[in-house]
Design a protein around this motif. Structure first.
Motif, short mmCIF file in Angstrom:
data_model
loop_
_atom_site.label_atom_id
_atom_site.label_comp_id
_atom_site.label_asym_id
_atom_site.label_seq_id
_atom_site.Cartn_x
_atom_site.Cartn_y
_atom_site.Cartn_z
N ALA A 1 -7.57 1.76 1.25
CA ALA A 1 -6.64 0.79 1.82
C ALA A 1 -7.37 -0.50 2.18
O ALA A 1 -6.90 -1.60 1.86
CB ALA A 1 -5.96 1.38 3.04
N LEU B 1 0.83 -1.20 0.00
CA LEU B 1 0.00 0.00 0.00
C LEU B 1 0.87 1.25 0.00
O LEU B 1 1.99 1.23 0.52
CB LEU B 1 -0.89 0.03 1.25
CG LEU B 1 -2.00 -1.00 1.35
CD1 LEU B 1 -2.67 -0.90 2.73
CD2 LEU B 1 -3.03 -0.82 0.25
N GLN C 1 -1.74 5.40 3.09
CA GLN C 1 -2.81 4.43 3.34
C GLN C 1 -2.38 3.42 4.41
O GLN C 1 -3.17 3.05 5.28
CB GLN C 1 -3.18 3.69 2.06
CG GLN C 1 -3.91 4.55 1.06
CD GLN C 1 -4.29 3.77 -0.18
OE1 GLN C 1 -4.11 2.56 -0.26
NE2 GLN C 1 -4.81 4.48 -1.19
N ARG C 2 -1.14 2.99 4.33
CA ARG C 2 -0.62 2.02 5.30
C ARG C 2 -0.67 2.60 6.71
O ARG C 2 -1.09 1.92 7.65
CB ARG C 2 0.81 1.64 4.91
CG ARG C 2 1.40 0.55 5.75
CD ARG C 2 2.74 0.07 5.23
NE ARG C 2 3.72 1.13 5.20
CZ ARG C 2 4.49 1.43 4.16
NH1 ARG C 2 4.38 0.74 3.05
NH2 ARG C 2 5.37 2.39 4.22
#
Length: 169
Positions: free
Chosen positions: A152, A113, A117-118
């Motif tokens: 995500a 990702l 987003q992670r």
């Protein structure tokens, strides 16, 4: 501020700092070092600590920035995302193997990702932060946080379903 006052403020969230650092860095050792650095910086600035509305959010931001700086440094060539906070007892061996395998796949998918987003997925779904806290930590608008989290989650879900279907459409 005395040492005991400092510890009373910092100890309740030091594990969260460690988990965030571990999500972003290579190993438990790297995460421990990052957490220790942040705690030392907090201790050094203890006289200004009363100025912060939310010391935990400030410390999380410090941890995020420290880890990102570490990843950007020349030593980052061999750093990678590793996360294994989950342990469950009472399940059969088959269930344990399946869960471990699924968790490993989720970790691999999360590695792919985009960084933002992670981090949002980590803060919201692993650390259980509220949206408002994530917005402040990452200096993002509410809509952007929700959209990034949605994307995500969707990416993780789709890739995990694809893996469980063994590539069969």
């Amino acid at each position: 501020m005395t040492q005991s006052e400092f510890l009373n403020i910092v100890m309740p969230f030091k594990d969260k700092l460690y988990r965030l650092a571990k999500r972003l860095l290579i190993s438990a050792e790297e995460a421990e070092d990052a957490t220790q650095e942040v705690l030392l910086k907090l201790w050094a600035g203890k006289k200004q600590m009363h100025r912060y509305n939310n010391v935990e959010a400030f410390a999380m931001t410090m941890t995020k920035n420290f880890c990102l700086d570490r990843l950007k440094s020349k030593q980052s060539a061999n750093l990678k995302l590793v996360h294994s906070n989950y342990a469950e007892t009472g399940a059969s061996l088959q269930q344990q193997v399946e869960r471990r395998n699924s968790l490993e796949w989720v970790e691999r998918i999360m590695e792919e990702l985009p960084e933002q987003q992670r981090m949002i997925l980590q803060l919201r779904d692993v650390e259980a932060y509220e949206y408002e806290e994530i917005e402040k930590l990452l200096d993002m608008k509410p809509t952007a946080v929700r959209v990034a989290l949605s994307r995500a989650r969707k990416a993780v879900r789709e890739k995990l379903l694809e893996k469980h279907r063994y590539g069969i459409g």
